[in-house]
Design a protein around this motif. Structure first.
Motif, PDB file in Angstrom:
ATOM      1  N   MET A   1       0.963  -1.283  -0.152  1.00  0.00           N
ATOM      2  CA  MET A   1       0.004  -0.060  -0.190  1.00  0.00           C
ATOM      3  C   MET A   1       1.034   1.089   0.019  1.00  0.00           C
ATOM      4  O   MET A   1       1.710   1.296   0.909  1.00  0.00           O
ATOM      5  CB  MET A   1      -0.938   0.013   1.059  1.00  0.00           C
ATOM      6  CG  MET A   1      -2.255  -0.792   0.962  1.00  0.00           C
ATOM      7  SD  MET A   1      -3.660  -0.092   1.959  1.00  0.00           S
ATOM      8  CE  MET A   1      -2.744   0.622   3.363  1.00  0.00           C
ATOM      9  N   VAL A   2       0.601   1.959  -0.800  1.00  0.00           N
ATOM     10  CA  VAL A   2       1.124   3.392  -1.088  1.00  0.00           C
ATOM     11  C   VAL A   2       0.318   4.406  -0.807  1.00  0.00           C
ATOM     12  O   VAL A   2      -0.618   4.650  -1.503  1.00  0.00           O
ATOM     13  CB  VAL A   2       1.881   3.580  -2.391  1.00  0.00           C
ATOM     14  CG1 VAL A   2       2.669   4.956  -2.353  1.00  0.00           C
ATOM     15  CG2 VAL A   2       2.808   2.315  -2.745  1.00  0.00           C
ATOM     16  N   GLY A   3       0.503   5.105   0.347  1.00  0.00           N
ATOM     17  CA  GLY A   3      -0.417   6.152   0.744  1.00  0.00           C
ATOM     18  C   GLY A   3       0.163   7.635   0.756  1.00  0.00           C
ATOM     19  O   GLY A   3       1.475   7.461   0.429  1.00  0.00           O
ATOM     20  N   SER A   4      -0.580   8.612   0.283  1.00  0.00           N
ATOM     21  CA  SER A   4       0.114   9.782   0.114  1.00  0.00           C
ATOM     22  C   SER A   4       0.329  10.455   1.649  1.00  0.00           C
ATOM     23  O   SER A   4       0.058   9.965   2.450  1.00  0.00           O
ATOM     24  CB  SER A   4      -1.231  11.007  -0.604  1.00  0.00           C
ATOM     25  OG  SER A   4      -2.092  11.041   0.581  1.00  0.00           O
ATOM     26  N   LYS A   5       1.323  11.331   1.510  1.00  0.00           N
ATOM     27  CA  LYS A   5       2.100  11.589   2.661  1.00  0.00           C
ATOM     28  C   LYS A   5       1.097  12.169   3.635  1.00  0.00           C
ATOM     29  O   LYS A   5       1.096  11.939   4.962  1.00  0.00           O
ATOM     30  CB  LYS A   5       3.203  12.876   2.253  1.00  0.00           C
ATOM     31  CG  LYS A   5       4.224  12.596   3.322  1.00  0.00           C
ATOM     32  CD  LYS A   5       5.183  13.374   3.105  1.00  0.00           C
ATOM     33  CE  LYS A   5       6.358  13.525   4.100  1.00  0.00           C
ATOM     34  NZ  LYS A   5       7.498  14.454   4.012  1.00  0.00           N
ATOM     35  N   PRO A   6       0.119  13.153   3.346  1.00  0.00           N
ATOM     36  CA  PRO A   6      -0.892  13.712   4.423  1.00  0.00           C
ATOM     37  C   PRO A   6      -1.501  12.628   5.054  1.00  0.00           C
ATOM     38  O   PRO A   6      -1.958  12.662   6.341  1.00  0.00           O
ATOM     39  CB  PRO A   6      -1.911  14.504   3.671  1.00  0.00           C
ATOM     40  CG  PRO A   6      -1.065  14.894   2.102  1.00  0.00           C
ATOM     41  CD  PRO A   6      -0.319  13.795   2.074  1.00  0.00           C
ATOM     42  N   ALA A   7      -1.987  11.435   4.180  1.00  0.00           N
ATOM     43  CA  ALA A   7      -2.755  10.380   4.819  1.00  0.00           C
ATOM     44  C   ALA A   7      -1.963   9.683   5.812  1.00  0.00           C
ATOM     45  O   ALA A   7      -2.425   9.220   6.863  1.00  0.00           O
ATOM     46  CB  ALA A   7      -3.141   9.434   3.697  1.00  0.00           C
ATOM     47  N   LYS A   8      -0.723   9.748   5.714  1.00  0.00           N
ATOM     48  CA  LYS A   8       0.079   8.823   6.689  1.00  0.00           C
ATOM     49  C   LYS A   8       0.194   9.747   7.880  1.00  0.00           C
ATOM     50  O   LYS A   8       0.337   9.147   9.121  1.00  0.00           O
ATOM     51  CB  LYS A   8       1.656   8.902   6.206  1.00  0.00           C
ATOM     52  CG  LYS A   8       1.803   7.382   5.464  1.00  0.00           C
ATOM     53  CD  LYS A   8       3.320   7.182   5.035  1.00  0.00           C
ATOM     54  CE  LYS A   8       3.355   6.079   3.992  1.00  0.00           C
ATOM     55  NZ  LYS A   8       4.661   6.437   3.285  1.00  0.00           N
ATOM     56  N   MET A   9       0.100  10.893   7.664  1.00  0.00           N
ATOM     57  CA  MET A   9       0.216  11.872   8.837  1.00  0.00           C
ATOM     58  C   MET A   9      -0.923  12.068   9.726  1.00  0.00           C
ATOM     59  O   MET A   9      -0.880  12.268  10.956  1.00  0.00           O
ATOM     60  CB  MET A   9       0.700  13.355   8.501  1.00  0.00           C
ATOM     61  CG  MET A   9       1.915  13.470   7.724  1.00  0.00           C
ATOM     62  SD  MET A   9       3.287  13.014   8.773  1.00  0.00           S
ATOM     63  CE  MET A   9       3.281  14.237   9.942  1.00  0.00           C
ATOM     64  N   LEU A  10      -2.084  11.616   9.112  1.00  0.00           N
ATOM     65  CA  LEU A  10      -3.360  11.894   9.845  1.00  0.00           C
ATOM     66  C   LEU A  10      -3.380  10.980  11.158  1.00  0.00           C
ATOM     67  O   LEU A  10      -3.846  11.624  12.234  1.00  0.00           O
ATOM     68  CB  LEU A  10      -4.367  11.075   9.002  1.00  0.00           C
ATOM     69  CG  LEU A  10      -5.920  11.315   9.467  1.00  0.00           C
ATOM     70  CD1 LEU A  10      -6.097  12.899   9.276  1.00  0.00           C
ATOM     71  CD2 LEU A  10      -6.882  10.578   8.640  1.00  0.00           C
ATOM     72  N   PRO A  11      -2.890   9.795  11.215  1.00  0.00           N
ATOM     73  CA  PRO A  11      -2.776   9.117  12.721  1.00  0.00           C
ATOM     74  C   PRO A  11      -2.205  10.247  13.836  1.00  0.00           C
ATOM     75  O   PRO A  11      -2.854  10.231  14.851  1.00  0.00           O
ATOM     76  CB  PRO A  11      -2.293   7.885  12.570  1.00  0.00           C
ATOM     77  CG  PRO A  11      -2.583   7.453  11.151  1.00  0.00           C
ATOM     78  CD  PRO A  11      -2.242   8.837  10.560  1.00  0.00           C
ATOM     79  N   PHE A  12      -1.021  10.439  13.348  1.00  0.00           N
ATOM     80  CA  PHE A  12      -0.143  11.537  14.435  1.00  0.00           C
ATOM     81  C   PHE A  12      -0.912  12.590  14.682  1.00  0.00           C
ATOM     82  O   PHE A  12      -0.846  13.014  15.874  1.00  0.00           O
ATOM     83  CB  PHE A  12       1.269  11.721  13.811  1.00  0.00           C
ATOM     84  CG  PHE A  12       2.030  10.403  13.425  1.00  0.00           C
ATOM     85  CD1 PHE A  12       2.605   9.826  14.673  1.00  0.00           C
ATOM     86  CD2 PHE A  12       2.187   9.963  12.404  1.00  0.00           C
ATOM     87  CE1 PHE A  12       3.259   8.856  14.237  1.00  0.00           C
ATOM     88  CE2 PHE A  12       2.708   8.837  12.043  1.00  0.00           C
ATOM     89  CZ  PHE A  12       3.438   7.937  13.083  1.00  0.00           C
ATOM     90  N   PHE A  13      -1.597  13.165  13.459  1.00  0.00           N
ATOM     91  CA  PHE A  13      -2.165  14.485  13.787  1.00  0.00           C
ATOM     92  C   PHE A  13      -3.522  14.131  14.879  1.00  0.00           C
ATOM     93  O   PHE A  13      -3.624  14.992  15.961  1.00  0.00           O
ATOM     94  CB  PHE A  13      -2.991  14.924  12.531  1.00  0.00           C
ATOM     95  CG  PHE A  13      -4.068  16.197  12.716  1.00  0.00           C
ATOM     96  CD1 PHE A  13      -3.143  17.379  13.016  1.00  0.00           C
ATOM     97  CD2 PHE A  13      -5.100  16.096  12.498  1.00  0.00           C
ATOM     98  CE1 PHE A  13      -4.042  18.372  13.058  1.00  0.00           C
ATOM     99  CE2 PHE A  13      -5.889  17.115  12.595  1.00  0.00           C
ATOM    100  CZ  PHE A  13      -5.450  18.189  12.912  1.00  0.00           C
ATOM    101  N   LEU A  14      -4.403  13.023  14.716  1.00  0.00           N
ATOM    102  CA  LEU A  14      -5.370  12.756  15.666  1.00  0.00           C
ATOM    103  C   LEU A  14      -4.791  12.643  17.080  1.00  0.00           C
ATOM    104  O   LEU A  14      -5.414  13.148  18.032  1.00  0.00           O
ATOM    105  CB  LEU A  14      -5.914  11.376  14.941  1.00  0.00           C
ATOM    106  CG  LEU A  14      -6.961  11.663  14.022  1.00  0.00           C
ATOM    107  CD1 LEU A  14      -7.449  10.278  13.515  1.00  0.00           C
ATOM    108  CD2 LEU A  14      -8.178  12.600  14.425  1.00  0.00           C
ATOM    109  N   ILE A  15      -3.646  11.714  16.965  1.00  0.00           N
ATOM    110  CA  ILE A  15      -3.292  11.465  18.532  1.00  0.00           C
ATOM    111  C   ILE A  15      -2.881  12.834  19.119  1.00  0.00           C
ATOM    112  O   ILE A  15      -2.899  13.179  20.231  1.00  0.00           O
ATOM    113  CB  ILE A  15      -1.723  10.418  18.326  1.00  0.00           C
ATOM    114  CG1 ILE A  15      -2.227   9.164  17.789  1.00  0.00           C
ATOM    115  CG2 ILE A  15      -1.191  10.491  19.918  1.00  0.00           C
ATOM    116  CD1 ILE A  15      -1.018   8.400  17.597  1.00  0.00           C
TER     117      ILE A  15
END
Lengths: 266, 347
Positions: A1-15
């Motif tokens: 799976m190749v996710g875009s960078k913002p999508a990868k950042m989402l979990p950290f943002f939520l935390i």
């Protein structure tokens, strides 16, 4: 799976925002407990005046004493009663067990206000003078179901023959309880006691209805002063946060230290 | 030998359901007794009554000629090895074994001596400080035995203690248990549903079914002279046949009269007859006492299990020589291979 960078950042943002949401208020409270003015929004320089005021306020110190002593006594009693009830239930037949559990769980499901008014009516019906004793009784009563609920699952995982094995080896029922069963469920008992303590410590609704004659715990004091809130409450809360933090660090660090020690010995 | 334990007409019901229907049983000193029966037959209930964990509804239990029904478990000179061992998980091996001695306030010196001796007996030297939760099933088993034996009981109760072990370990432990029993010289009462285990270890087997004793005897008695259809069927594989006892030493079944070694029945009494599969032999057609056709054969390792269909029934035969399916064969057996039993009232 190749996710875009913002999508990868989402979990950290939520935390990140979750943590912020939890801890920012506490942080602000701590900071403002050292505020030089009465304002809760404008910073007016560093001062420890609210701490001095806290320790000089007779109302505040009385409330702290009431809260702590009720929390301690009700924790000890409700943990004891809850533990033996849970052990008894684990050995009872299904009908008794489910009936008792249902009765015991009802206050948990009930809105607190119902329990509170019920207790108030009960105390006035029997013309019991409301105050420290009634508050203590109420706290013991609402803590017991939580202790039972915390300990029962632990008991279910035990070998059903443990107590019998102890008695088979010559232990009286009491010795079997103290030497075998209780050590097995100690984590559950500790968890139950902590829940009971916390529940008692910050209870407002029930306490408010069952107390009288000027006996106030911290919650009642704070709620009744909310119109003209003063920063001594920030100071008190800060002290509590510090105590809880120290307790948590100790609880988590001690087993690790002990383990290290044991390894060092071996 | 002295009678150590006596059950006198012991009845037990749970909420109106009869689990034991009047058990009468004597157990001697130094005996290895096995209570054998299918699950739910009441054997564990009987053991728990003796251990003091439940009380019988009727009847008496004597221990050393003293009625013990009201004596609590911690005052009985009996120790138990439980089905799932019931070791104390918060203690290491040493503390588990020392538990009973410490309860009796034995001095630590003697505790150490006795525990060490027990660890040697069960082959667990060097395991003193291991956590019991980290031991294998077989090792936990040994700790449980040591924990019970260290109290020097007069009787050791074992409730299906080998049930959780794999086949090979189970066989090893069977021999070892027997050895330990000889060494300590006390009575072992062993509960199992495994007939092979019972035959291997016991001095005396008590076969129980539906709360009633079916037969009491030595392993050879029970195997060779089963008293009824249930015992014959439960202990090993059998061919069980309906027949009629014509006279002493003469029995009639499958349309033929045979000579046998049994006597003492009424003339023309209906009986059950058992012939063990290993007592039957496959012979050429004309040499057999009965004849039939091979309908299935299974290789079992040591022997073949061959099913021979005669006009009246199917016989199971255990033999080392295979016979192809479809062959017409004769079945041969000797007169002492026919075991005649009384019909059971309720079966």
């Amino acid at each position: 799976m190749v996710g875009s960078k913002p999508a990868k950042m989402l979990p950290f943002f939520l935390i990140g925002i979750t943590l912020l949401f939890f801890y920012l208020p506490i942080l602000i409270m701590i900071v403002f407990s050292f505020n030089g003015s009465r304002s809760l929004t404008n910073w007016a320089g560093f001062s420890t005046q609210w701490y001095t005021q806290l320790f000089n306020s007779r109302d505040m110190m009385a409330a702290v004493m009431t809260t702590v002593s009720i929390a301690l006594i009700s924790t000890v009693i409700s943990t004891f009663v809850g533990t033996i009830t849970a052990i008894g239930l684990s050995k009872s037949n299904k009908v008794i067990k489910e009936t008792v559990l249902m009765i015991s769980n009802l206050p948990i499901l009930n809105p607190e206000i119902v329990t509170a008014i019920g207790l108030m009516l009960l105390f006035s019906a029997f013309a019991i003078r409301r105050g420290f004793a009634t508050m203590l009784l109420a706290h013991i009563a609402f803590s017991i179901p939580y202790v039972i609920l915390t300990i029962l699952p632990k008991l279910r995982t035990l070998d059903p023959n443990l107590a019998e094995a102890a008695m088979d080896l010559g232990a009286t029922p009491w010795q079997a309880l103290i030497k075998v069963l209780v050590p097995q469920i100690t984590p559950g008992i500790v968890a139950g006691a902590l829940i009971a303590f916390t529940m008692s410590f910050d209870d407002f609704v029930i306490s408010y209805f069952v107390t009288g004659n000027g006996v106030k715990n911290i919650s009642i004091l704070v709620y009744t002063m909310s119109k003209r809130i003063n920063p001594t409450i920030n100071a008190l809360s800060t002290i509590l946060v510090v105590i809880i933090t120290i307790a948590l660090v100790l609880v988590n660090a001690l087993p690790m230290l002990r383990k290290k020690e044991r390894i060092a010995i071996e | 030998m002295r009678k150590l334990i006596q059950f006198k007409n012991v009845v037990k019901d749970f909420d109106g359901q009869l689990v034991l229907k009047g058990i009468n049983l004597d157990i001697m000193e130094n005996e290895f007794v096995t209570l054998l029966g299918p699950s739910g037959c009441g054997k564990t209930t009987l053991l728990r009554i003796l251990g003091g964990f439940i009380e019988q509804s009727e009847g008496q239990v004597f221990f050393d000629d003293i009625e013990i029904s009201k004596v609590p478990p911690y005052k009985r000179e009996i120790n138990t090895v439980f089905q799932r061992y019931a070791l104390f998980p918060h203690m290491d091996v040493f503390d588990n074994i020392a538990f009973g001695l410490r309860i009796k306030k034995t001095s630590e010196n003697i505790v150490k001596q006795k525990v060490t001796k027990m660890l040697k007996l069960v082959n667990l030297e060097g395991y003193e400080n291991r956590a019991v939760t980290l031991l294998s099933g077989g090792q936990q088993q040994r700790v449980a035995i040591a924990r019970a034996l260290v109290n020097e009981p007069m009787v050791l109760l074992l409730d299906e203690p080998l049930g959780a072990l794999d086949l090979k370990l189970r066989k090893e432990m069977q021999l070892e248990l027997k050895k330990i029993q000889k060494e300590v010289g006390i009575t072992f009462i062993y509960v199992t549903h495994d007939q092979e285990e019972a035959l291997t270890m016991s001095d005396k087997i008590v076969v129980i079914n539906e709360g009633e004793i079916q037969q009491i005897g030595t392993p050879t008695d029970i195997y060779n002279e089963p008293e009824n259809r249930f015992v014959a069927d439960f202990i090993g594989e059998s061919n069980i046949i309906d027949g009629i006892m014509i006279d002493d030493y003469r029995v009639f079944f499958d349309g033929i009269e045979f000579e046998c070694v049994d006597y003492g029945f009424e003339d023309n009494e209906e009986v059950d007859i058992v012939i063990r599969p290993e007592d039957l032999d496959i012979v050429p057609l004309e040499m057999g006492k009965l004849s039939g056709k091979v309908v299935s054969t299974l290789f079992k390792g040591v022997h073949f299990e061959i099913v021979v269909e005669t006009p009246n029934r199917k016989f199971i035969v255990h033999t080392t020589d295979n016979s192809p399916i479809g062959t017409q064969v004769g079945l041969h057996f000797f007169k002492e291979d026919i075991h005649v039993m009384w019909k059971m009232g309720t079966y």
